[in-house]
Write a protein that holds these residues in place. Structure first.
Motif, PDB file in Angstrom:
ATOM      1  N   UNK B 328       0.845  -1.200   0.000  1.00  0.00           N
ATOM      2  CA  UNK B 328       0.000   0.000   0.000  1.00  0.00           C
ATOM      3  C   UNK B 328       0.874   1.242   0.000  1.00  0.00           C
ATOM      4  N   UNK B 329       0.628   2.151  -0.908  1.00  0.00           N
ATOM      5  CA  UNK B 329       1.416   3.370  -0.989  1.00  0.00           C
ATOM      6  C   UNK B 329       0.643   4.505  -0.326  1.00  0.00           C
ATOM      7  N   UNK B 330       1.211   5.059   0.733  1.00  0.00           N
ATOM      8  CA  UNK B 330       0.595   6.204   1.404  1.00  0.00           C
ATOM      9  C   UNK B 330       1.404   7.438   1.058  1.00  0.00           C
ATOM     10  N   UNK B 331       0.739   8.468   0.606  1.00  0.00           N
ATOM     11  CA  UNK B 331       1.463   9.693   0.286  1.00  0.00           C
ATOM     12  C   UNK B 331       1.005  10.820   1.208  1.00  0.00           C
ATOM     13  N   UNK B 332       1.749  11.917   1.148  1.00  0.00           N
ATOM     14  CA  UNK B 332       1.447  13.121   1.942  1.00  0.00           C
ATOM     15  C   UNK B 332       1.373  12.806   3.429  1.00  0.00           C
ATOM     16  N   UNK B 333       2.423  12.163   3.948  1.00  0.00           N
ATOM     17  CA  UNK B 333       2.510  11.922   5.399  1.00  0.00           C
ATOM     18  C   UNK B 333       3.979  11.808   5.762  1.00  0.00           C
ATOM     19  N   UNK B 334       4.386  12.450   6.870  1.00  0.00           N
ATOM     20  CA  UNK B 334       5.788  12.369   7.257  1.00  0.00           C
ATOM     21  C   UNK B 334       5.905  11.747   8.655  1.00  0.00           C
ATOM     22  N   UNK B 335       6.983  10.994   8.899  1.00  0.00           N
ATOM     23  CA  UNK B 335       7.170  10.367  10.199  1.00  0.00           C
ATOM     24  C   UNK B 335       7.222  11.436  11.299  1.00  0.00           C
ATOM     25  N   UNK B 336       6.535  11.137  12.385  1.00  0.00           N
ATOM     26  CA  UNK B 336       6.531  12.093  13.492  1.00  0.00           C
ATOM     27  C   UNK B 336       7.156  11.481  14.741  1.00  0.00           C
ATOM     28  N   UNK B 337       6.836  10.203  14.984  1.00  0.00           N
ATOM     29  CA  UNK B 337       7.398   9.568  16.176  1.00  0.00           C
ATOM     30  C   UNK B 337       7.430   8.061  16.014  1.00  0.00           C
ATOM     31  N   UNK B 338       8.488   7.453  16.529  1.00  0.00           N
ATOM     32  CA  UNK B 338       8.587   6.000  16.561  1.00  0.00           C
ATOM     33  C   UNK B 338       7.807   5.545  17.789  1.00  0.00           C
ATOM     34  N   UNK B 339       6.902   4.586  17.594  1.00  0.00           N
ATOM     35  CA  UNK B 339       6.110   4.093  18.720  1.00  0.00           C
ATOM     36  C   UNK B 339       6.706   2.784  19.220  1.00  0.00           C
ATOM     37  N   UNK B 340       6.928   2.678  20.525  1.00  0.00           N
ATOM     38  CA  UNK B 340       7.566   1.497  21.093  1.00  0.00           C
ATOM     39  C   UNK B 340       6.607   0.742  22.011  1.00  0.00           C
ATOM     40  N   UNK B 341       6.852  -0.546  22.139  1.00  0.00           N
ATOM     41  CA  UNK B 341       6.053  -1.342  23.081  1.00  0.00           C
ATOM     42  C   UNK B 341       6.740  -1.342  24.456  1.00  0.00           C
ATOM     43  N   UNK B 342       6.206  -2.151  25.361  1.00  0.00           N
ATOM     44  CA  UNK B 342       6.748  -2.183  26.731  1.00  0.00           C
ATOM     45  C   UNK B 342       8.198  -2.629  26.768  1.00  0.00           C
ATOM     46  N   UNK B 343       8.585  -3.428  25.790  1.00  0.00           N
ATOM     47  CA  UNK B 343       9.954  -3.949  25.762  1.00  0.00           C
ATOM     48  C   UNK B 343      10.907  -2.966  25.079  1.00  0.00           C
ATOM     49  N   UNK B 344      10.393  -1.864  24.621  1.00  0.00           N
ATOM     50  CA  UNK B 344      11.237  -0.889  23.947  1.00  0.00           C
ATOM     51  C   UNK B 344      11.439  -1.180  22.473  1.00  0.00           C
ATOM     52  N   UNK B 345      10.599  -2.085  21.943  1.00  0.00           N
ATOM     53  CA  UNK B 345      10.720  -2.423  20.521  1.00  0.00           C
ATOM     54  C   UNK B 345       9.686  -1.649  19.702  1.00  0.00           C
ATOM     55  N   UNK B 346      10.004  -1.529  18.430  1.00  0.00           N
ATOM     56  CA  UNK B 346       9.087  -0.817  17.531  1.00  0.00           C
ATOM     57  C   UNK B 346       7.721  -1.510  17.509  1.00  0.00           C
ATOM     58  N   UNK B 347       6.651  -0.706  17.665  1.00  0.00           N
ATOM     59  CA  UNK B 347       5.308  -1.266  17.486  1.00  0.00           C
ATOM     60  C   UNK B 347       4.525  -0.474  16.430  1.00  0.00           C
ATOM     61  N   UNK B 348       5.138   0.607  15.944  1.00  0.00           N
ATOM     62  CA  UNK B 348       4.463   1.383  14.911  1.00  0.00           C
ATOM     63  C   UNK B 348       5.061   2.764  14.773  1.00  0.00           C
TER      64      UNK B 348
END
Lengths: 424, 455
Positions: B328-348
Motif C-alpha cells: 500500500x502506498x501512502x502519500x502526503x505523510x511524514x514520520x513524526x514519532x517511533x512508537x515502542x512497546x513495553x519492551x522498547x521495541x518498535x510497534x508502529x
C-alpha cells in the motif's frame, strides 16, 4: 455482392480462384476438400505416361523473412507419382460430383505426337473441362525431355499445342515457364499453335538457402541438393510483369491469360485481373494456410468490387494494361516530391539515412533540444524516387506529391536530350 | 543475522517456496521470443534509444545482430560500450531510458521494443569461449581504483584493455557493489553479480584487494604516491536519518541493511519477517524493500512518503510492481514519532499529514498511526565523510557532500578521478556509474599517454 463467376477460355467457374497443378490437387481427397472450401476450380496435378514418376525425400525448402515469414517456397517434386488409371478414375468421379466447378487436367508427356495422341482421348473421356500443358516444370522433367525443356523452345510449344488442338476438343491452356528471356516468344508460339489460353508463371529455377554446417543447399537429399522451382509471394512481381507483357503484346492481344504466381489474397488476385488475367491460380498460399483462405479471397474481392461499382470481373479486367507502357513513352516532365507528415512521423530516421547514403541527399535531419530529430524533405534535391516512402515504417506518413511543373507531356522519343530522337 | 530484528519470527513458507518467490521478476526471453522481438526493431538511424542510453550502447546494431542470429556479435556490441551490460539489462529502469525513447513507444506503434530483455538475451547467450576483449601491450602504468562497484569495475576493465595494470581496493568481501549487495533479489537472481565480475576480470591485469576501506586502512595520500592515477568509485555508504527519537530502537533499521542480508542469504526462510512492515521513502530502494518483504510473506506492507505519487523517485513501473505485490502506498505523510512497546521495541509509527502550500511542504496538523513490527528507512544514502579524512582527500573539492568532478571525471586533485554515486553527476543509476568508470578510464589513459609522449 458482385458476381465473381467467370467463363475463361470457354470454361465456366463460380469464381476465378483455381488451385494450381501442384500437391494440393494431387488426388480426389484434396480436390474434394478444396471444392468444399469454395475453390472455383482446380488444375489437377500433372498426369503423365505410366510408369508414374518417382519422388525423392525431402522435397521443399523456403526463403524466410523476419519471424519465419515464408516469402517463397522451392520444390523438387515431379509430376504425379500415381498411375494414370487411378488419376483418370478419380477425375471422372470428382467432375461428376462437382459439375459446377472448373476441373482442368494438367498434362506432361514426351514430346512425341503418339504420346499425346494416346493420352488426350483418355483425359477427354473423364468429362474434364479443359487441359493445361505443363511446359514449365524446371526440375527433373526437363531431363526426361519434358516440362521446361519444351517450354523453352517456342517451336516445340507451338507444335505440341497444335497436336492437342488436333486430338482433343477441350480448351487447351498452355502453361508457360518463366525460365526464359522473353515470355512473349512462348505466348506467341502457343497462340500460333491454337491455344485457347495461356497460364503463367510456372516456378522459377531456384536455390533458397545453404546449410552452412553441412555445406549443402536446401532441400537436402542425403548429402546433396538440386535446384528446384520457386513460387510464393516473392515471385508475384515477376509474374505480374510477364502477365502484363503478354497482355499488351499486339501479337497475342485477346489471348485469355490465367495468372499464377504468389497470389495469397484478394488484392493480389485483383492486381492480376487488372493486368488482364481472366482467372487466377493459387498454390503456395494454400500450402501455407490450407484451403480456407479462398473464403477470405472471395469475400475481399467482392467487397472491393462492390465498393468500386464493378458488377463482374470483366468490368475491371485489363484496366491497368493500357497504363503499362515502355519506358520511352513515360512523361519526362512528370514530377513528384516527397512530403513527410510530421504528426505521423515517429522519428526513426530510416528515410534520412536511405536518402543520404544511397539516393539524393534530399532529407534533412535536424536535432531538437531533447536529442530527437526532425526529418524534412529538401524539395530542390528530391527527384521523387519513392525510396523514403518505401523505407518508412508508418503507412501514409510520406506522401509523394505531384508537382505542377507547367510543362506538357513529353516522352523520350520526343525529348531534345535524346540523341536518337526520331525526327519529328 | 540482523540484531535489530532478531525478535521477529521467520517466514511461514518453506525455503523452496521462498526461492520461487524471488525468481526472475522479468523472466529471460526464449530464442523464439527474442527472434520475434528483435524483428520489431526498426533499426533507426541516429536512434533515440542510443541517445537515451547513459552508456551509449548502439542498440539498433545489437538488436539487428540478434535478428541476424549473431549473438556473440550482439553481445560484443553491448559490452564494448558497457562491460556490465548483463546486469544493466536487468536493473536499468529502461522505462525511463531506452524504451521510453523507442520510436515504437507510442499508441500507434503499440509498445516499445523490449530492449532490456533483448540485451539480457544477447549477453546471457553469447557463450564466449574466451574473454571478448584483448589488452593492448603493457603500458607499465599502474592505477588504483577504490571501490569494486559498477563504476570501479567498469573503469578497471577499460584501463586494463588499454594495457594498464589495475589494483582495486574494496571494503567488502565481494566485488560488485550494489549489484552484489543492494539490488532487489528478484531483479538480479542467482550469483549473477559474481559471475559478471568473474567475466569482467577475465581480461586480466586487474587485482582486487578486499577489506580495504578508504579512510580506515587506506588513504588517498598513499594511493596517490604509489600509483600513476587514482579512481574513486566509493559510492554512498552512510544512511540518512529520520531525525526522530528512538531511531536506534529494535525493529527500526535501514532498508539497505536488510536488502544486503537478504541478497546474501542462502536460505530465505531464516530471515526475520516483519508481518506488519513499514517502509519510509519513495525511491526504488523503498519499493525493493517493500516488495521483498511482501514476497517473504508479510501480511501488511505499507510504504509512506511525505509527498505525492508524481514526486516519487521510483518510476511508475516500480510503483506498479509494488501495487502488484500488495504494497500500500501512502502519500502526503511524514514520520513524526517511533512508537515502542513495553519492551522498547518498535510497534508502529505516528505520521503527520502534509500538503503543499505556496510551493512548500507543510504539516496539516492531522496525524495518524500505523502499526508495524519493523520500520525500514529508505530515504536515501549519504556520502560517508570518514572516507575522505586523510589530509590529501580532505582537499578534494565537493559538490554538497559529494565529490566534484568535471565532464572528464577529473576531481580537483590532478591524477585523481571519481565516478558513480559518490559524485554529483546523474541520477545514481548503475548504468551511469558504468559510463563514469568508462569515461574516467579513457581520460586517465589519455592523460597518461600524453605524459609518456611529453617525457
Amino acid at each position: 455482392m458482385a458476381d465473381l463467376s467467370i467463363v475463361f477460355a470457354g470454361i465456366k467457374a463460380p469464381n476465378p480462384f483455381w488451385l494450381a497443378s501442384a500437391p494440393p490437387t494431387d488426388k480426389a481427397y484434396n480436390v474434394v476438400r478444396a471444392f468444399e472450401a469454395g475453390w472455383g476450380g482446380v488444375v489437377w496435378k500433372t498426369l503423365g505416361e505410366d510408369p508414374a514418376a518417382v519422388n525423392v525425400s525431402s522435397r521443399y525448402s523456403a526463403h524466410f523473412g523476419a519471424n519465419r515469414l515464408v516469402q517463397g517456397i522451392n520444390n523438387i517434386e515431379l509430376i504425379t507419382d500415381r498411375s494414370l488409371e487411378i488419376n483418370l478414375r478419380e477425375i471422372t468421379q470428382v467432375k461428376k460430383d462437382w459439375p459446377d466447378r472448373a476441373l482442368i487436367v494438367s498434362l506432361m508427356v514426351p514430346c512425341e505426337e503418339e504420346s499425346w495422341k494416346f493420352i488426350l482421348p483418355l483425359v477427354e473421356a473423364t468429362g474434364a473441362d479443359g487441359i493445361e500443358l505443363n511446359f514449365g516444370c524446371p526440375h527433373g522433367m526437363p531431363e526426361r525431355g519434358m516440362g521446361a525443356a519444351v517450354g523453352q523452345v517456342p517451336e516445340y510449344v507451338e507444335m505440341v499445342t497444335r497436336w492437342c488442338k488436333t486430338y482433343c476438343s477441350l480448351p487447351v491452356i498452355v502453361k508457360l515457364t518463366p525460365n526464359i528471356t522473353d515470355i512473349r516468344q512462348s505466348a506467341r508460339a502457343a497462340h500460333r499453335g491454337g491455344a485457347d489460353a495461356v497460364s503463367l508463371i510456372n516456378t522459377i529455377n531456384s536455390i533458397t538457402s545453404v546449410d552452412l554446417d553441412r555445406m549443402v543447399a536446401h532441400p537436402i537429399v542425403g548429402d546433396q541438393s538440386t535446384h528446384g522451382g520457386y513460387c510464393g509471394s516473392a515471385v508475384k512481381p515477376i509474374a505480374l510483369n510477364m502477365v502484363a507483357e503478354i497482355a499488351r503484346d499486339p501479337q497475342t492481344r485477346g489471348l485469355p491469360i490465367c495468372g499464377i504466381g504468389g497470389i495469397g489474397n484478394w488484392r493480389d488476385a485483383a492486381e492480376f485481373i487488372a493486368l488482364g488475367s481472366g482467372a487466377v491460380q493459387v498454390c503456395t498460399a494454400a500450402m501455407l494456410h490450407g484451403f480456407r483462405i479462398v473464403e477470405d479471397m472471395q469475400d475481399g474481392l467482392s467487397r472491393w468490387m462492390d465498393q468500386h461499382g464493378h458488377q463482374s470481373l470483366e468490368a475491371f479486367r485489363g484496366q491497368a494494361v493500357a497504363h503499362t507502357t515502355d519506358w520511352k513513352y513515360l512523361d519526362i516532365n512528370y514530377q513528384v516530391i516527397a512530403k513527410i507528415d510530421q504528426d505521423a512521423c515517429i522519428g526513426c530516421g530510416r528515410c534520412h539515412i536511405a536518402c543520404e547514403d544511397t539516393s539524393h541527399q534530399a532529407i534533412d535531419s535536424t536535432v531538437k533540444a531533447d536529442g530527437t530529430h526532425i526529418y524534412s524533405v529538401i524539395d530542390q534535391e528530391c527527384v521523387g524516387c519513392n525510396l523514403c516512402q518505401i523505407t518508412c515504417p508508418v503507412e501514409n506518413c510520406i506522401e509523394m506529391v505531384p508537382q505542377d511543373t507547367g510543362k506538357p507531356y513529353l516522352n523520350w522519343t520526343q525529348d531534345p536530350r535524346n540523341p536518337y530522337r526520331e525526327a519529328s | 543475522m540482523i540484531d535489530a530484528l532478531k525478535h521477529l519470527p521467520r517466514p511461514r513458507a518453506g525455503a523452496e517456496q521462498l526461492a520461487d518467490n524471488f525468481g526472475d521478476l522479468a523472466p529471460p526471453l526464449t530464442a523464439r521470443q527474442a527472434a520475434v522481438e528483435s524483428a520489431r526493431c526498426l533499426y533507426c538511424f541516429d536512434a533515440p534509444c542510443i541517445n537515451a542510453c547513459p552508456s551509449d550502447i548502439d542498440i539498433p546494431s545489437f538488436i539487428h545482430r540478434i535478428s541476424d542470429d549473431n549473438l556473440q556479435g550482439a553481445a560484443e556490441k553491448i559490452l564494448s560500450a558497457n562491460i556490465l551490460g548483463g546486469s544493466c539489462a536487468r536493473v536499468c529502469p529502461t522505462e525511463i531510458l531506452c524504451q521510453q525513447a523507442c520510436v515504437r513507444n507510442s499508441a500507434q506503434e503499440c509498445a516499445p521494443v523490449l530492449i532490456g530483455l533483448l540485451q539480457r538475451y544477447a549477453v546471457d547467450n553469447a557463450n564466449f569461449s574466451e574473454h571478448p576483449f584483448k589488452r593492448s601491450p603493457a603500458s607499465g602504468k599502474r592505477i588504483a581504483v577504490v571501490g569494486a562497484g559498477p563504476a570501479g569495475l567498469s573503469c578497471a576493465h577499460r584501463l586494463a584493455m588499454h594495457g594498464h595494470d589495475v589494483v582495486i581496493y574494496e571494503a567488502q568481501e565481494k566485488a560488485g557493489g550494489l549489484n552484489e549487495y543492494g539490488i532487489a533479489r528478484y531483479k538480479l537472481v542467482d550469483d549473477y553479480a559474481q559471475r559478471e565480475v568473474d567475466f569482467l576480470l577475465g581480461i586480466g591485469g586487474i587485482e582486487i584487494c578486499h577489506g580495504q576501506r578508504l579512510g580506515a586502512n587506506l588513504s588517498l595520500t598513499e594511493l596517490h604516491q604509489q600509483y600513476d592515477s587514482v579512481f574513486l568509485g566509493v559510492g554512498l555508504n552512510a544512511v540518512r536519518q529520520l531525525g526522530l527519537a528512538d531511531e536506534e530502537a529494535p525493529g527500526l533499521l535501514a532498508a539497505t541493511e536488510y536488502i544486503r542480508e537478504l541478497r546474501q542469504a542462502d536460505d530465505l526462510s531464516q530471515l526475520p519477517l516483519a508481518e506488519r512492515c513499514l517502509v519510509i521513502g519513495a525511491g526504488n530502494t523503498a519499493i525493493d524493500m517493500a516488495v521483498q518483504m511482501s514476497r517473504l510473506g508479510a501480511r501488511d506492507v505499507n510504504l509512506v512518503y511525505r509527498r505525492g505519487h508524481a514526486d516519487m523517485g521510483a518510476t511508475e513501473h516500480e510503483q506498479d510492481i509494488a501495487k502488484a505485490n500488495q504494497v500500500r502506498l501512502h502519500t502526503w505523510a511524514r514520520p513524526d514519532a517511533v512508537l515502542l512497546d513495553d519492551m522498547g521495541r518498535v510497534r508502529g509509527m505516528r505520521f503527520i499529514r502534509t500538503e503543499m502550500a505556496d510551493g512548500r511542504l507543510r504539516d496539516t496538523g492531522e496525524s495518524f498511526e500505523l502499526a508495524a513490527d519493523a520500520i525500514f528507512k529508505a530515504i536515501g544514502q549519504r556520502f560517508d565523510d570518514a572516507s575522505l579524512s586523510d589530509p590529501l582527500a580532505a582537499q578534494l573539492a565537493r559538490d554538497g557532500e559529494r565529490i566534484r568532478v568535471d565532464q572528464c571525471l577529473r576531481t580537483s586533485l590532478p591524477g585523481v578521478y571519481a565516478g558513480g554515486d559518490c559524485t554529483a553527476l546523474g541520477q545514481d543509476l548503475t548504468v551511469e556509474a558504468v559510463q563514469h568508470g568508462k569515461l574516467a578510464a579513457e581520460a586517465i589513459h589519455a592523460q597518461l599517454m600524453l605524459n609518456v609522449e611529453a617525457a
